[in-house]
Scaffold this motif. Structure first.
Motif, PDB file in Angstrom:
ATOM      1  N   UNK A  85      69.584 -29.475  66.763  1.00 14.64           N
ATOM      2  CA  UNK A  85      70.344 -30.732  66.713  1.00 14.64           C
ATOM      3  C   UNK A  85      71.521 -30.620  65.747  1.00 14.64           C
ATOM      4  N   UNK A  86      71.304 -29.959  64.611  1.00 12.86           N
ATOM      5  CA  UNK A  86      72.377 -29.795  63.634  1.00 12.86           C
ATOM      6  C   UNK A  86      73.501 -28.950  64.225  1.00 12.86           C
ATOM      7  N   UNK A  87      73.152 -27.902  64.966  1.00 11.78           N
ATOM      8  CA  UNK A  87      74.157 -27.050  65.603  1.00 11.78           C
ATOM      9  C   UNK A  87      74.969 -27.854  66.626  1.00 11.78           C
ATOM     10  N   UNK A  88      74.259 -28.648  67.451  1.00  9.94           N
ATOM     11  CA  UNK A  88      74.947 -29.469  68.447  1.00  9.94           C
ATOM     12  C   UNK A  88      75.821 -30.517  67.773  1.00  9.94           C
ATOM     13  N   UNK A  89      75.336 -31.082  66.675  1.00 10.71           N
ATOM     14  CA  UNK A  89      76.081 -32.077  65.914  1.00 10.71           C
ATOM     15  C   UNK A  89      77.380 -31.466  65.397  1.00 10.71           C
ATOM     16  N   UNK A  90      77.297 -30.261  64.847  1.00  7.65           N
ATOM     17  CA  UNK A  90      78.485 -29.583  64.324  1.00  7.65           C
ATOM     18  C   UNK A  90      79.477 -29.253  65.442  1.00  7.65           C
TER      19      UNK A  90
END
Length: 56
Positions: free
Chosen positions: A10-15
């Motif tokens: 999720x953090x990767x997609x958020x970034x």
């Protein structure tokens, strides 16, 4: 998928979405509604990340 893996994903997609938003803002041809939708998705991901971190 483990909880940590889900948070990282999720953090990767958020970034990635953050970068897409920055690029869209830089191009005046992109519709403001499209940018607003991307920002809503980004906020939703941020909320989910926060909930998962609280749960762990």
């Amino acid at each position: 998928m483990s909880l940590d893996s889900r948070i990282q994903e999720l953090q990767r997609k958020h970034d990635e979405l953050d970068k897409e938003i920055e690029e869209a803002i830089a191009h005046p041809s992109v519709d403001d509604l499209e940018i607003a939708e991307m920002k809503r998705r980004k906020l939703s991901m941020k909320d989910e990340i926060a909930q998962l971190r609280t749960a762990s």
